[in-house]
Scaffold this motif. Structure first.
Motif, PDB file in Angstrom:
ATOM      1  N   GLU A 104     -16.757  10.572 -33.943  1.00  0.00           N
ATOM      2  CA  GLU A 104     -16.887  12.013 -34.186  1.00  0.00           C
ATOM      3  C   GLU A 104     -17.998  12.280 -35.198  1.00  0.00           C
ATOM      4  N   ARG A 107     -21.304  11.812 -33.517  1.00  0.00           N
ATOM      5  CA  ARG A 107     -21.600  12.968 -32.667  1.00  0.00           C
ATOM      6  C   ARG A 107     -22.141  14.125 -33.499  1.00  0.00           C
ATOM      7  N   ARG A 108     -21.480  14.410 -34.618  1.00  0.00           N
ATOM      8  CA  ARG A 108     -21.920  15.524 -35.472  1.00  0.00           C
ATOM      9  C   ARG A 108     -23.320  15.270 -36.041  1.00  0.00           C
ATOM     10  N   GLU A 111     -25.875  15.758 -33.194  1.00  0.00           N
ATOM     11  CA  GLU A 111     -26.030  17.181 -32.875  1.00  0.00           C
ATOM     12  C   GLU A 111     -26.826  17.907 -33.958  1.00  0.00           C
ATOM     13  N   LEU A 130     -26.380  10.799 -29.254  1.00  0.00           N
ATOM     14  CA  LEU A 130     -25.356  11.747 -28.836  1.00  0.00           C
ATOM     15  C   LEU A 130     -24.632  11.240 -27.592  1.00  0.00           C
ATOM     16  N   ALA A 133     -22.182   8.478 -28.631  1.00  0.00           N
ATOM     17  CA  ALA A 133     -21.006   9.019 -29.319  1.00  0.00           C
ATOM     18  C   ALA A 133     -20.070   9.722 -28.333  1.00  0.00           C
ATOM     19  N   LEU A 134     -20.636  10.507 -27.429  1.00  0.00           N
ATOM     20  CA  LEU A 134     -19.812  11.205 -26.443  1.00  0.00           C
ATOM     21  C   LEU A 134     -19.114  10.229 -25.497  1.00  0.00           C
ATOM     22  N   ARG A 156     -12.919  18.623 -27.745  1.00  0.00           N
ATOM     23  CA  ARG A 156     -13.702  17.481 -27.283  1.00  0.00           C
ATOM     24  C   ARG A 156     -14.043  17.605 -25.813  1.00  0.00           C
ATOM     25  N   HIS A 160     -17.780  17.499 -24.180  1.00  0.00           N
ATOM     26  CA  HIS A 160     -18.227  16.638 -23.085  1.00  0.00           C
ATOM     27  C   HIS A 160     -18.850  17.469 -21.984  1.00  0.00           C
ATOM     28  N   HIS A 163     -22.314  18.910 -22.978  1.00  0.00           N
ATOM     29  CA  HIS A 163     -23.387  17.925 -23.105  1.00  0.00           C
ATOM     30  C   HIS A 163     -23.564  17.096 -21.835  1.00  0.00           C
TER      31      HIS A 163
END
Length: 166
Positions: A104, A107-108, A111, A130, A133-134, A156, A160, A163
């Protein structure tokens, strides 16, 4: 974590090995392998035609009669030959071992990097981070015992979907 499973081999099973630069992770006979390549998902059964494919960040499933094993792959190569399947992964994590909080955070960070849009920022590297992480979050969400509130899981799922074009 090295997994070597020795079952009585069925003639319709296929041998799979998952290797990373750090170590071999898995060596076992399975009923089938499902992997995410740059051309889409592929399912490999015993007797499949030999080929080589580039893996993209995503899910790798090893199907067994006693249940499926799920892994998150960050990319790499898949080789199917007459003797089995070799997965040469940049990184690979068993679904149960994924640190969801770390994924997480990754991902942050990715982004935020992409949102800044500063000159000199490597957008390709940011998008790749990204995607990784996703992929980890997707595998963890689909195949772990869910201990988080439903609202977090829905957030979440939305991420998904948002993205999916990256």
């Amino acid at each position: 974590m090295w997994q070597h499973v020795s079952d009585e081999r069925d003639e319709q099973m296929i041998h799979v090995e998952i290797l990373t630069a750090e170590s071999p992770l898995v060596s076992m006979d399975v009923d089938s392998v499902v992997a995410t390549t740059i051309d889409g998902q592929v399912a490999i059964l015993h007797g499949h035609m030999p080929f080589v494919a580039v893996l993209q960040p995503g899910e790798l499933v090893l199907r067994l009669s006693r249940g499926d094993l799920y892994y998150s792959i960050s990319g790499g190569f898949l080789r199917v030959s007459a003797i089995g399947v070799s997965v040469l992964a940049d990184a690979c994590e068993y679904a149960e071992a994924i640190d969801v909080e770390r994924a997480e955070q990754a991902r942050r960070r990715a982004e935020a990097l992409l949102a800044e849009g500063k000159p000199g920022v490597d957008l390709v590297a940011g998008e790749a981070a990204l995607r990784r992480a996703l992929a980890r979050l997707h595998v963890a969400d689909r195949h772990r015992v869910r201990t988080q509130p439903r609202a977090m899981r829905m957030e979440r799922a939305t991420l998904h979907r948002d993205h999916a074009d990256i």
